[in-house]
Design a protein around this motif. Sequence first.
Motif, PDB file in Angstrom:
ATOM      1  N   UNK A  66      -1.274   1.024   9.969  1.00 44.84           N
ATOM      2  CA  UNK A  66      -0.346   2.137   9.830  1.00 44.84           C
ATOM      3  C   UNK A  66      -0.370   2.534  11.306  1.00 44.84           C
ATOM      4  N   UNK A  67       0.500   2.556  12.222  1.00 39.54           N
ATOM      5  CA  UNK A  67       0.542   2.788  13.324  1.00 39.54           C
ATOM      6  C   UNK A  67       1.023   4.229  13.746  1.00 39.54           C
ATOM      7  N   UNK A  68       1.273   5.209  12.715  1.00 39.16           N
ATOM      8  CA  UNK A  68       1.675   6.448  12.558  1.00 39.16           C
ATOM      9  C   UNK A  68       0.654   7.380  13.308  1.00 39.16           C
ATOM     10  N   UNK A 105       4.966   3.466   2.585  1.00 43.34           N
ATOM     11  CA  UNK A 105       5.053   2.026   1.661  1.00 43.34           C
ATOM     12  C   UNK A 105       4.949   0.868   2.829  1.00 43.34           C
ATOM     13  N   UNK A 106       3.870   0.120   2.866  1.00 43.96           N
ATOM     14  CA  UNK A 106       3.817  -0.920   3.774  1.00 43.96           C
ATOM     15  C   UNK A 106       2.924  -2.191   3.276  1.00 43.96           C
ATOM     16  N   UNK A 107       3.340  -3.295   3.634  1.00 45.31           N
ATOM     17  CA  UNK A 107       2.727  -4.607   3.026  1.00 45.31           C
ATOM     18  C   UNK A 107       1.292  -4.383   3.137  1.00 45.31           C
ATOM     19  N   UNK A 129       0.740  -1.135  -0.157  1.00 48.18           N
ATOM     20  CA  UNK A 129      -0.046  -0.185  -0.071  1.00 48.18           C
ATOM     21  C   UNK A 129       0.845   1.283   0.087  1.00 48.18           C
ATOM     22  N   UNK A 130       0.737   2.213  -0.971  1.00 45.19           N
ATOM     23  CA  UNK A 130       1.397   3.460  -0.922  1.00 45.19           C
ATOM     24  C   UNK A 130       0.707   4.401  -0.493  1.00 45.19           C
ATOM     25  N   UNK A 131       0.694   5.302   0.385  1.00 42.41           N
ATOM     26  CA  UNK A 131      -0.151   6.445   0.792  1.00 42.41           C
ATOM     27  C   UNK A 131       0.633   7.759   0.996  1.00 42.41           C
ATOM     28  N   UNK A 149      -5.728   8.822  -0.822  1.00 40.37           N
ATOM     29  CA  UNK A 149      -5.830   7.580  -1.829  1.00 40.37           C
ATOM     30  C   UNK A 149      -4.843   6.691  -2.061  1.00 40.37           C
ATOM     31  N   UNK A 150      -5.043   5.559  -1.528  1.00 37.71           N
ATOM     32  CA  UNK A 150      -4.109   4.511  -1.322  1.00 37.71           C
ATOM     33  C   UNK A 150      -3.733   3.821  -2.764  1.00 37.71           C
ATOM     34  N   UNK A 151      -2.544   3.594  -3.091  1.00 44.83           N
ATOM     35  CA  UNK A 151      -2.176   2.859  -4.361  1.00 44.83           C
ATOM     36  C   UNK A 151      -1.704   1.539  -3.846  1.00 44.83           C
ATOM     37  N   UNK A 152      -2.193   0.526  -4.621  1.00 43.63           N
ATOM     38  CA  UNK A 152      -1.645  -0.844  -4.507  1.00 43.63           C
ATOM     39  C   UNK A 152      -0.663  -1.060  -5.535  1.00 43.63           C
ATOM     40  N   UNK A 153       0.936  -1.540  -5.298  1.00 47.58           N
ATOM     41  CA  UNK A 153       1.704  -1.671  -6.244  1.00 47.58           C
ATOM     42  C   UNK A 153       2.533  -2.962  -5.593  1.00 47.58           C
ATOM     43  N   UNK A 154       3.168  -3.715  -6.371  1.00 46.81           N
ATOM     44  CA  UNK A 154       4.004  -4.977  -6.241  1.00 46.81           C
ATOM     45  C   UNK A 154       5.246  -4.233  -5.677  1.00 46.81           C
ATOM     46  N   UNK A 155       6.183  -5.089  -4.890  1.00 49.31           N
ATOM     47  CA  UNK A 155       7.466  -4.677  -4.696  1.00 49.31           C
ATOM     48  C   UNK A 155       8.196  -4.646  -5.702  1.00 49.31           C
TER      49      UNK A 155
END
Length: 96
Positions: A94-96, A87-89, A46-48, A59-65
């Motif tokens: 997200x604990x931020x 960028x997290x699996x 997940x890329x945010x 808007x979260x994007x989903x991309x492969x590593x």
Amino acid sequence: NRQGWVAFQLQAPAGDRSLLFAYRLDRSDARRVFRLRGLDAARDYQVEDEGQRMAGESRTRRMTGHELMMQGLPVELPVFGAAVFSIQPQGQVNHA
């Protein structure tokens, strides 16, 4: 001479999460692609944009590593603009 782009990636010690900090300086293209490092090519991420998330416009994007490391993460900013991307699996909270 303040021109071009500056970016750096911080990665969690376990290697499963990253932050990308990107800054656009003067006399540079509005869009730049940054290839990340140290991710698992087989995982989905997940890329945010953290600025958008904090403004309630996430808007979260989903991309492969593999995509993030080989094709890169496209970033578009105004002159002297900045952004922070988490960028997290896929599926991690997200604990931020």
